[in-house]
Design a protein around this motif. Sequence first.
Motif, PDB file in Angstrom:
ATOM      1  N   VAL A   1      31.951  49.818  32.557  1.00 49.93           N
ATOM      2  CA  VAL A   1      31.562  48.772  33.512  1.00 49.93           C
ATOM      3  C   VAL A   1      32.618  47.668  33.541  1.00 49.93           C
ATOM      4  CG1 VAL A   1      29.891  46.941  33.980  1.00 49.93           C
ATOM      5  CG2 VAL A   1      29.089  49.214  33.345  1.00 49.93           C
ATOM      6  N   GLN A   2      33.060  47.233  32.357  1.00 48.36           N
ATOM      7  CA  GLN A   2      34.061  46.179  32.277  1.00 48.36           C
ATOM      8  C   GLN A   2      35.382  46.629  32.897  1.00 48.36           C
ATOM      9  OE1 GLN A   2      31.811  43.660  31.665  1.00 48.36           O
ATOM     10  NE2 GLN A   2      33.620  42.758  30.739  1.00 48.36           N
TER      11      GLN A   2
ATOM     12  N   ARG B   1      37.862  36.412  43.206  1.00 42.83           N
ATOM     13  CA  ARG B   1      36.631  36.953  43.769  1.00 42.83           C
ATOM     14  C   ARG B   1      35.899  37.858  42.777  1.00 42.83           C
ATOM     15  NH1 ARG B   1      36.710  36.161  49.375  1.00 42.83           N
ATOM     16  NH2 ARG B   1      38.720  35.393  50.120  1.00 42.83           N
ATOM     17  N   GLY B   2      35.928  37.494  41.516  1.00 36.79           N
ATOM     18  CA  GLY B   2      35.252  38.276  40.489  1.00 36.79           C
ATOM     19  C   GLY B   2      33.761  38.009  40.467  1.00 36.79           C
ATOM     20  N   THR B   3      33.083  38.610  39.494  1.00 37.83           N
ATOM     21  CA  THR B   3      31.631  38.470  39.324  1.00 37.83           C
ATOM     22  C   THR B   3      31.329  38.249  37.857  1.00 37.83           C
ATOM     23  OG1 THR B   3      31.162  39.930  41.200  1.00 37.83           O
ATOM     24  CG2 THR B   3      29.397  39.613  39.591  1.00 37.83           C
ATOM     25  N   VAL B   4      30.393  37.353  37.578  1.00 35.32           N
ATOM     26  CA  VAL B   4      29.893  37.167  36.225  1.00 35.32           C
ATOM     27  C   VAL B   4      28.376  37.294  36.268  1.00 35.32           C
ATOM     28  CG1 VAL B   4      29.877  34.632  36.489  1.00 35.32           C
ATOM     29  CG2 VAL B   4      29.796  35.658  34.203  1.00 35.32           C
ATOM     30  N   VAL B   5      27.813  38.072  35.342  1.00 35.22           N
ATOM     31  CA  VAL B   5      26.372  38.300  35.283  1.00 35.22           C
ATOM     32  C   VAL B   5      25.840  37.589  34.040  1.00 35.22           C
ATOM     33  CG1 VAL B   5      24.522  40.000  35.300  1.00 35.22           C
ATOM     34  CG2 VAL B   5      26.725  40.550  36.355  1.00 35.22           C
ATOM     35  N   VAL B   6      24.920  36.650  34.255  1.00 38.83           N
ATOM     36  CA  VAL B   6      24.395  35.810  33.179  1.00 38.83           C
ATOM     37  C   VAL B   6      22.918  36.107  32.989  1.00 38.83           C
ATOM     38  CG1 VAL B   6      24.109  33.450  32.332  1.00 38.83           C
ATOM     39  CG2 VAL B   6      26.031  34.009  33.831  1.00 38.83           C
TER      40      VAL B   6
ATOM     41  N   THR C   1      32.100  43.136  20.631  1.00 39.28           N
ATOM     42  CA  THR C   1      32.910  44.348  20.762  1.00 39.28           C
ATOM     43  C   THR C   1      33.638  44.446  22.094  1.00 39.28           C
ATOM     44  OG1 THR C   1      31.025  45.618  21.625  1.00 39.28           O
ATOM     45  CG2 THR C   1      31.341  45.594  19.238  1.00 39.28           C
ATOM     46  N   ARG C   2      33.416  43.484  23.000  1.00 36.59           N
ATOM     47  CA  ARG C   2      34.076  43.525  24.299  1.00 36.59           C
ATOM     48  C   ARG C   2      34.810  42.217  24.559  1.00 36.59           C
ATOM     49  NH1 ARG C   2      28.986  44.827  26.009  1.00 36.59           N
ATOM     50  NH2 ARG C   2      28.904  43.057  27.428  1.00 36.59           N
ATOM     51  N   THR C   3      35.932  42.324  25.238  1.00 34.59           N
ATOM     52  CA  THR C   3      36.668  41.140  25.665  1.00 34.59           C
ATOM     53  C   THR C   3      36.039  40.603  26.940  1.00 34.59           C
ATOM     54  OG1 THR C   3      38.718  42.000  24.732  1.00 34.59           O
ATOM     55  CG2 THR C   3      38.915  40.247  26.370  1.00 34.59           C
ATOM     56  N   LEU C   4      35.787  39.313  26.977  1.00 29.41           N
ATOM     57  CA  LEU C   4      35.202  38.718  28.175  1.00 29.41           C
ATOM     58  C   LEU C   4      36.166  38.832  29.351  1.00 29.41           C
ATOM     59  CD1 LEU C   4      33.598  35.439  26.778  1.00 29.41           C
ATOM     60  CD2 LEU C   4      32.411  37.483  27.548  1.00 29.41           C
ATOM     61  N   SER C   5      35.600  39.102  30.520  1.00 30.17           N
ATOM     62  CA  SER C   5      36.409  39.135  31.739  1.00 30.17           C
ATOM     63  C   SER C   5      36.861  37.714  32.073  1.00 30.17           C
ATOM     64  CB  SER C   5      35.578  39.696  32.891  1.00 30.17           C
ATOM     65  OG  SER C   5      34.550  38.774  33.250  1.00 30.17           O
ATOM     66  N   PRO C   6      37.863  37.580  32.941  1.00 31.92           N
ATOM     67  CA  PRO C   6      38.276  36.229  33.356  1.00 31.92           C
ATOM     68  C   PRO C   6      37.126  35.410  33.932  1.00 31.92           C
ATOM     69  CG  PRO C   6      39.917  37.832  34.012  1.00 31.92           C
ATOM     70  CD  PRO C   6      38.748  38.613  33.487  1.00 31.92           C
ATOM     71  N   SER C   7      36.264  36.042  34.731  1.00 39.34           N
ATOM     72  CA  SER C   7      35.132  35.323  35.328  1.00 39.34           C
ATOM     73  C   SER C   7      34.147  34.872  34.254  1.00 39.34           C
ATOM     74  CB  SER C   7      34.419  36.213  36.345  1.00 39.34           C
ATOM     75  OG  SER C   7      35.281  36.585  37.396  1.00 39.34           O
TER      76      SER C   7
ATOM     77  N   GLN D   1      40.267  26.066  33.855  1.00 39.91           N
ATOM     78  CA  GLN D   1      41.299  26.995  34.252  1.00 39.91           C
ATOM     79  C   GLN D   1      40.711  28.006  35.220  1.00 39.91           C
ATOM     80  OE1 GLN D   1      42.614  28.713  30.588  1.00 39.91           O
ATOM     81  NE2 GLN D   1      42.804  26.740  29.588  1.00 39.91           N
ATOM     82  N   SER D   2      41.587  28.618  35.970  1.00 35.90           N
ATOM     83  CA  SER D   2      41.143  29.670  36.888  1.00 35.90           C
ATOM     84  C   SER D   2      40.652  30.850  36.088  1.00 35.90           C
ATOM     85  CB  SER D   2      42.317  30.097  37.775  1.00 35.90           C
ATOM     86  OG  SER D   2      42.021  31.290  38.439  1.00 35.90           O
ATOM     87  N   PRO D   3      39.604  31.560  36.584  1.00 38.13           N
ATOM     88  CA  PRO D   3      39.150  32.754  35.899  1.00 38.13           C
ATOM     89  C   PRO D   3      40.165  33.871  35.975  1.00 38.13           C
ATOM     90  CG  PRO D   3      37.989  32.535  37.982  1.00 38.13           C
ATOM     91  CD  PRO D   3      38.794  31.287  37.785  1.00 38.13           C
ATOM     92  N   ARG D   4      41.198  33.715  36.760  1.00 37.72           N
ATOM     93  CA  ARG D   4      42.261  34.720  36.817  1.00 37.72           C
ATOM     94  C   ARG D   4      43.181  34.548  35.624  1.00 37.72           C
ATOM     95  NH1 ARG D   4      42.357  38.526  37.336  1.00 37.72           N
ATOM     96  NH2 ARG D   4      44.536  38.776  37.729  1.00 37.72           N
TER      97      ARG D   4
END
Length: 341
Positions: free
Chosen positions: A86-87, A100-105, A284-290, A338-341
């Motif tokens: 998924v990541q 234009r990313g997505t973050v699910v909280v 165990t996962r690296t957070l996405s920029p978003s 900072q930008s999520p990019r």
Amino acid sequence: MEMPRLFDGRLKVRHLLLVDALSRQGTVVSAAAELHVTQPAATRSLHEVEDILGVELYERGPRGVTPTVFGEAFTQHARAVLAQLVQAGRHVVELAEADRGTVVVGTHLAGSNILLPRAIAALKHDHPHLTVIVRESTPEELLLELEAGRIDLVVGRLTAPSGEGLLRRPLYEESIELTVRAGHPLVGTSGIRFADLVAYPWILPGPQTALRGEVEGLFARHGLGLPENRVETTSFLTVRQLLLETDVVAVLPALLVRDDGRLAQLPVPLEAVGHSVGVTTSATRTLSPSARAMVRSLEEAAAGMSGGGHPQDGAAAGPDGETAGPDGAGHGGPGGRQSPR
């Protein structure tokens, strides 16, 4: 037992999806419905993955299936693989579409009323094309969603230190108060004893929550059983409407009702009932920029909340005085998003 051959082409992603669904749903019928396949197809896939692994993953019973020790272990690894996939897909999209990313909280009662909305508003101000998806559920269900990679982070009460694949970052301490409507007969009454409240109807947290256990301990310390006239729910909208329309007494985080003039807090101390509100992420996962941008926004919103104080000492300071978040990245202060990019 020989090492299972997992790379000979027989193991498919659909097998991992089935194991995840079976462990959550508990029946082949429900798992098949969730995956939009027929029950015979789901049963056949289960036999295939068990044949590949050479062990029985589930005990079959008249009411469904129960994971064996092998099933529990393989489910954990299956969810980790699915989460990484998924990541990977979302990371590709974010690289292609910049801001234009997505973050699910995921969220539950604590933190959902003030902290999360403020953080989202600030994030959307700086990144209007970043999509924020909020999912509300019980803490236990949200942790399963986090483990499976269906959500990026959980905002709410922290009930345990980091460990077991999770990183928990405290943002502020919040007290729990007894809440009633502003016109309740007890408002303005002095010398209220806890025992005086049992005659009124109550709203209690659901039995699956940590707060419920603490409330039960509170009644026990006063030599009382739980009120017989009670409603059990974790839905704040339900709690609020019942508070406004009846003489019910509710146990709620203080910030949930702080700015609501139609509700009042009774001056009855709740010893040893309180909590840290913060962010839970996967270790165990690296957070996405978003997701990193969302964490930064939550930190800044918490620091700016009166009564919320500053982010807690669980944050590690970087060499320039910045705060290291769950992914280890340095975060700027309120003026340094900072930008999520």
